[in-house]
Design a protein around this motif. Structure first.
Motif, PDB file in Angstrom:
ATOM      1  N   PHE A 257      -3.143  -6.504   4.886  1.00 28.31           N
ATOM      2  CA  PHE A 257      -2.925  -6.906   3.503  1.00 28.31           C
ATOM      3  C   PHE A 257      -3.742  -6.005   2.589  1.00 28.31           C
ATOM      4  CE2 PHE A 257      -6.598  -9.323   4.903  1.00 28.31           C
ATOM      5  CZ  PHE A 257      -7.466  -9.286   3.820  1.00 28.31           C
ATOM      6  N   THR A 258      -3.356  -6.010   1.335  1.00 29.69           N
ATOM      7  CA  THR A 258      -4.051  -5.261   0.290  1.00 29.69           C
ATOM      8  C   THR A 258      -4.340  -6.204  -0.872  1.00 29.69           C
ATOM      9  OG1 THR A 258      -1.953  -4.564  -0.725  1.00 29.69           O
ATOM     10  CG2 THR A 258      -2.944  -3.086   0.918  1.00 29.69           C
ATOM     11  N   VAL A 259      -5.337  -5.855  -1.654  1.00 29.85           N
ATOM     12  CA  VAL A 259      -5.686  -6.608  -2.858  1.00 29.85           C
ATOM     13  C   VAL A 259      -5.696  -5.641  -4.033  1.00 29.85           C
ATOM     14  CG1 VAL A 259      -7.009  -8.386  -1.641  1.00 29.85           C
ATOM     15  CG2 VAL A 259      -8.153  -6.291  -2.381  1.00 29.85           C
ATOM     16  N   ASP A 260      -5.482  -6.185  -5.212  1.00 30.06           N
ATOM     17  CA  ASP A 260      -5.393  -5.339  -6.399  1.00 30.06           C
ATOM     18  C   ASP A 260      -6.712  -4.636  -6.708  1.00 30.06           C
ATOM     19  OD1 ASP A 260      -2.791  -6.119  -6.676  1.00 30.06           O
ATOM     20  OD2 ASP A 260      -3.208  -7.725  -8.109  1.00 30.06           O
ATOM     21  N   ALA A 261      -7.826  -5.240  -6.308  1.00 31.07           N
ATOM     22  CA  ALA A 261      -9.122  -4.625  -6.612  1.00 31.07           C
ATOM     23  C   ALA A 261      -9.342  -3.335  -5.837  1.00 31.07           C
ATOM     24  CB  ALA A 261     -10.247  -5.617  -6.314  1.00 31.07           C
ATOM     25  N   TYR A 262      -8.715  -3.204  -4.657  1.00 28.52           N
ATOM     26  CA  TYR A 262      -8.857  -2.013  -3.828  1.00 28.52           C
ATOM     27  C   TYR A 262      -7.463  -1.574  -3.386  1.00 28.52           C
ATOM     28  CZ  TYR A 262     -13.468  -4.173  -3.645  1.00 28.52           C
ATOM     29  OH  TYR A 262     -14.658  -4.784  -3.978  1.00 28.52           O
ATOM     30  N   PRO A 263      -6.689  -0.961  -4.280  1.00 33.16           N
ATOM     31  CA  PRO A 263      -5.281  -0.654  -3.961  1.00 33.16           C
ATOM     32  C   PRO A 263      -5.111   0.333  -2.823  1.00 33.16           C
ATOM     33  CG  PRO A 263      -5.951   0.407  -6.010  1.00 33.16           C
ATOM     34  CD  PRO A 263      -7.078  -0.508  -5.625  1.00 33.16           C
ATOM     35  N   GLY A 264      -6.075   1.177  -2.576  1.00 30.57           N
ATOM     36  CA  GLY A 264      -5.935   2.171  -1.517  1.00 30.57           C
ATOM     37  C   GLY A 264      -6.485   1.742  -0.182  1.00 30.57           C
ATOM     38  N   GLN A 265      -7.006   0.543  -0.077  1.00 31.25           N
ATOM     39  CA  GLN A 265      -7.646   0.074   1.151  1.00 31.25           C
ATOM     40  C   GLN A 265      -6.787  -0.983   1.814  1.00 31.25           C
ATOM     41  OE1 GLN A 265     -11.678  -1.132   0.589  1.00 31.25           O
ATOM     42  NE2 GLN A 265     -12.028  -1.690   2.732  1.00 31.25           N
ATOM     43  N   ILE A 266      -6.613  -0.846   3.119  1.00 27.65           N
ATOM     44  CA  ILE A 266      -5.823  -1.799   3.904  1.00 27.65           C
ATOM     45  C   ILE A 266      -6.777  -2.608   4.776  1.00 27.65           C
ATOM     46  CG2 ILE A 266      -4.049  -2.067   5.659  1.00 27.65           C
ATOM     47  CD1 ILE A 266      -2.765   0.461   4.667  1.00 27.65           C
ATOM     48  N   PHE A 267      -6.665  -3.927   4.690  1.00 31.84           N
ATOM     49  CA  PHE A 267      -7.502  -4.833   5.465  1.00 31.84           C
ATOM     50  C   PHE A 267      -6.692  -5.362   6.648  1.00 31.84           C
ATOM     51  CE2 PHE A 267      -9.023  -4.871   1.129  1.00 31.84           C
ATOM     52  CZ  PHE A 267     -10.395  -4.778   1.277  1.00 31.84           C
ATOM     53  N   ASN A 268      -7.346  -5.479   7.784  1.00 29.26           N
ATOM     54  CA  ASN A 268      -6.690  -5.937   9.010  1.00 29.26           C
ATOM     55  C   ASN A 268      -7.164  -7.340   9.364  1.00 29.26           C
ATOM     56  OD1 ASN A 268      -5.335  -3.414   9.496  1.00 29.26           O
ATOM     57  ND2 ASN A 268      -7.288  -2.579  10.176  1.00 29.26           N
ATOM     58  N   ARG A 301     -13.546 -11.125  -2.146  1.00 30.92           N
ATOM     59  CA  ARG A 301     -14.138 -12.225  -2.891  1.00 30.92           C
ATOM     60  C   ARG A 301     -13.151 -13.383  -2.979  1.00 30.92           C
ATOM     61  NH1 ARG A 301     -17.268  -9.158  -7.926  1.00 30.92           N
ATOM     62  NH2 ARG A 301     -18.399  -7.649  -6.607  1.00 30.92           N
ATOM     63  N   PRO A 302     -13.671 -14.600  -3.045  1.00 32.91           N
ATOM     64  CA  PRO A 302     -12.767 -15.752  -3.110  1.00 32.91           C
ATOM     65  C   PRO A 302     -11.876 -15.692  -4.345  1.00 32.91           C
ATOM     66  CG  PRO A 302     -15.002 -16.445  -2.578  1.00 32.91           C
ATOM     67  CD  PRO A 302     -15.084 -14.997  -2.949  1.00 32.91           C
ATOM     68  N   GLY A 303     -10.594 -16.035  -4.123  1.00 34.86           N
ATOM     69  CA  GLY A 303      -9.639 -16.081  -5.220  1.00 34.86           C
ATOM     70  C   GLY A 303      -8.809 -14.837  -5.398  1.00 34.86           C
ATOM     71  N   MET A 304      -9.093 -13.763  -4.661  1.00 36.25           N
ATOM     72  CA  MET A 304      -8.298 -12.540  -4.794  1.00 36.25           C
ATOM     73  C   MET A 304      -6.874 -12.774  -4.290  1.00 36.25           C
ATOM     74  SD  MET A 304     -10.785  -9.385  -3.715  1.00 36.25           S
ATOM     75  CE  MET A 304     -12.022  -8.764  -4.844  1.00 36.25           C
ATOM     76  N   THR A 305      -5.910 -12.129  -4.950  1.00 41.48           N
ATOM     77  CA  THR A 305      -4.511 -12.204  -4.534  1.00 41.48           C
ATOM     78  C   THR A 305      -4.229 -11.094  -3.529  1.00 41.48           C
ATOM     79  OG1 THR A 305      -3.851 -13.108  -6.676  1.00 41.48           O
ATOM     80  CG2 THR A 305      -2.110 -12.158  -5.306  1.00 41.48           C
ATOM     81  N   ALA A 306      -3.658 -11.474  -2.393  1.00 41.14           N
ATOM     82  CA  ALA A 306      -3.411 -10.529  -1.302  1.00 41.14           C
ATOM     83  C   ALA A 306      -1.919 -10.402  -1.047  1.00 41.14           C
ATOM     84  CB  ALA A 306      -4.123 -10.986  -0.027  1.00 41.14           C
ATOM     85  N   SER A 307      -1.458  -9.153  -0.881  1.00 34.94           N
ATOM     86  CA  SER A 307      -0.085  -8.865  -0.455  1.00 34.94           C
ATOM     87  C   SER A 307      -0.129  -8.637   1.052  1.00 34.94           C
ATOM     88  CB  SER A 307       0.458  -7.638  -1.181  1.00 34.94           C
ATOM     89  OG  SER A 307       0.492  -7.857  -2.578  1.00 34.94           O
ATOM     90  N   THR A 308       0.406  -9.594   1.788  1.00 36.90           N
ATOM     91  CA  THR A 308       0.218  -9.635   3.238  1.00 36.90           C
ATOM     92  C   THR A 308       1.475  -9.178   3.963  1.00 36.90           C
ATOM     93  OG1 THR A 308      -1.193 -11.560   2.857  1.00 36.90           O
ATOM     94  CG2 THR A 308      -0.597 -11.090   5.120  1.00 36.90           C
ATOM     95  N   ARG A 309       1.264  -8.473   5.062  1.00 40.64           N
ATOM     96  CA  ARG A 309       2.350  -8.030   5.952  1.00 40.64           C
ATOM     97  C   ARG A 309       1.992  -8.468   7.368  1.00 40.64           C
ATOM     98  NH1 ARG A 309       3.642  -3.131   8.830  1.00 40.64           N
ATOM     99  NH2 ARG A 309       5.914  -2.778   8.914  1.00 40.64           N
ATOM    100  N   ILE A 310       2.720  -9.457   7.870  1.00 43.71           N
ATOM    101  CA  ILE A 310       2.461 -10.027   9.186  1.00 43.71           C
ATOM    102  C   ILE A 310       3.456  -9.438  10.175  1.00 43.71           C
ATOM    103  CG2 ILE A 310       2.323 -12.141  10.543  1.00 43.71           C
ATOM    104  CD1 ILE A 310       1.704 -13.632   7.952  1.00 43.71           C
ATOM    105  N   ILE A 311       2.947  -8.826  11.244  1.00 42.12           N
ATOM    106  CA  ILE A 311       3.800  -8.207  12.261  1.00 42.12           C
ATOM    107  C   ILE A 311       4.235  -9.293  13.239  1.00 42.12           C
ATOM    108  CG2 ILE A 311       3.908  -6.491  14.097  1.00 42.12           C
ATOM    109  CD1 ILE A 311       1.786  -4.907  12.566  1.00 42.12           C
ATOM    110  N   SER A 312       5.536  -9.616  13.210  1.00 42.93           N
ATOM    111  CA  SER A 312       6.042 -10.673  14.074  1.00 42.93           C
ATOM    112  C   SER A 312       6.508 -10.157  15.433  1.00 42.93           C
ATOM    113  CB  SER A 312       7.205 -11.395  13.386  1.00 42.93           C
ATOM    114  OG  SER A 312       8.253 -10.478  13.069  1.00 42.93           O
TER     115      SER A 312
END
Length: 408
Positions: A257-268, A301-312
């Motif tokens: 997922f990614t968050v708007d605060a760090y657009p270039g960083q991908i979290f696993n 941080r709590p409350g951040m909006t995340a765009s998530t991609r779940i690998i099924s």
């Protein structure tokens, strides 16, 4: 000799033909006409074929190569970053906030006082019940001494037994009064202790909903004064997954997922829980798929909006073709007519068109996993580098040579 006799035409006359010679000449003339007619028809046919071929459209095929790679099917959803465990700290008693000891981002320990409610009203009630308890306890002690004295006199036959029994009743009534006073005093002491708002866990204050001097009312429900996150190094994303996708998500699926605060960083992260409780908003049903993520650097941080991609589901190093190839049908608009399918040993199969030696060739294949861009081919006469047809273009050419017909 007359003048007429002297003028004679010098005409050479051929001998008359017999009947057989006349018939032979007629037969030779009819055969010539037949041969001439056949020759004309042959020339006309050759011209018609040449005209047909020269007037038809020339077909240009658009192809893409068969490749080997990974197929990944994923579900996209939006969610909110939250701490794994958030403690709500409220107030059991009502009153005025006298002091505040905690604020946003304050690191607290278990039992630490974060706020204090004015204790004077509760201390007054405690003093009142404590006084009643002391008074009633003194009366009870006196009644117990009298009971012991009466019982001794009864044994000496110096007093009536009824009087001793009445005194026993007075003692037991006094014991009940002392217990009641003790309960009231204990309740008052507990309320007095509740004027200290303490943190039940060790963590960090992420929200403060009270100010000094504010009146807190807890008559109907417990007010929320503080929100304390136990550990911000471990976070979770609560995703709103549609009901059409929730069936393909399982615990343990990988997610990014990614968050708007760090657009270039991908979290696993990984799916840690798929909750059964539905959430309905404007007749749209969604489910909460919880994605756990490590946050040791406290980036999230709590409350951040995340765009998530779940690998099924995922396949690695498989033969794959573009999805346009499965929708191609010769002679019609590409992508509008799905290819026919059949059952081969219980497995659904379909067709592909390859361009081999400039000739469209149809082959049977069994498709596997697809990711909206590529489709896995589990069975079929395919190898990496083959050219699959994904479209065709028709162009007019006056003297172009007609392409070969497709072979099946």
């Amino acid at each position: 000799m007359t003048e007429e006799a002297e003028v004679k035409p010098l005409v050479r006359q051929s001998p008359p033909l017999s009947d057989k010679g006349l018939v032979r000449k007629q037969r030779l003339g009819r055969g010539g006409w037949i041969a001439l007619s056949l020759a004309v028809l042959l020339v006309a046919a050759i011209g018609a074929v040449w005209w047909y071929n020269s007037g038809t459209e020339k077909i240009h095929y658009t192809t893409l190569p068969v490749t080997r790679g990974n197929i990944t099917r994923a579900v996209t959803a939006t969610g909110t970053v939250n701490p794994v465990l958030t403690i709500i700290v409220g107030s059991y008693v009502s009153g005025i906030i006298q002091e505040l000891f905690c604020d946003y981002n304050t690191l607290v320990k278990a039992g630490q006082i974060c706020a204090k409610i004015d204790p004077r009203p509760y201390k007054a009630v405690l003093d009142q019940y404590s006084g009643q308890l002391a008074r009633d306890q003194a009366v009870l002690d006196k009644d117990r001494l009298n009971l012991m004295r009466y019982q001794g006199l009864v044994k000496q036959n110096s007093m009536a037994r009824q009087q001793a029994e009445d005194q026993l009743y007075v003692v037991r009534q006094g014991e009940g009064t002392v217990k009641l006073d003790g309960g009231l005093a204990a309740g008052a002491a507990l309320n007095l202790a509740y004027t200290d708002i303490v943190s039940p866990v060790e963590g960090i204050v992420v929200s403060r909903n009270v100010t000094q001097g504010q009146t807190v009312a807890s008559s109907f429900q417990t007010p929320t004064l503080f929100l304390i996150a136990t550990d911000l190094t471990k976070m979770q994303v609560d995703t709103n997954t549609s009901e059409s996708d929730i069936g393909s998500i399982k615990e343990g699926n990988s997610a990014t997922f990614t968050v708007d605060a760090y657009p270039g960083q991908i979290f696993n992260g990984k799916v840690s829980q798929v909750r059964q409780s539905p959430q309905t908003v404007q007749n749209v049903v969604t489910f909460d798929a919880v994605v756990s993520v490590d946050n040791k650097d406290l980036t999230l941080r709590p409350g951040m909006t995340a765009s998530t991609r779940i690998i099924s589901d995922q396949r690695e190093d498989v033969i794959r073709v573009p999805n346009q190839a499965l929708r191609f049908v010769p002679g019609g608009p590409s992508g509008t007519t799905p290819p026919p399918s059949a059952k081969t040993s219980g497995i659904e199969s379909t067709h592909l068109w390859l361009l081999r030696d400039g000739i469209p060739t149809q082959i049977d294949i069994v498709p596997g996993l697809d990711d909206d861009n590529f489709t896995e081919i589990t069975k079929g006469d395919l190898k990496p580098g083959d050219a699959v047809i994904v479209g065709e273009e028709h162009s007019s050419s006056s003297r172009s040579q007609r392409l070969p017909l497709p072979r099946f």
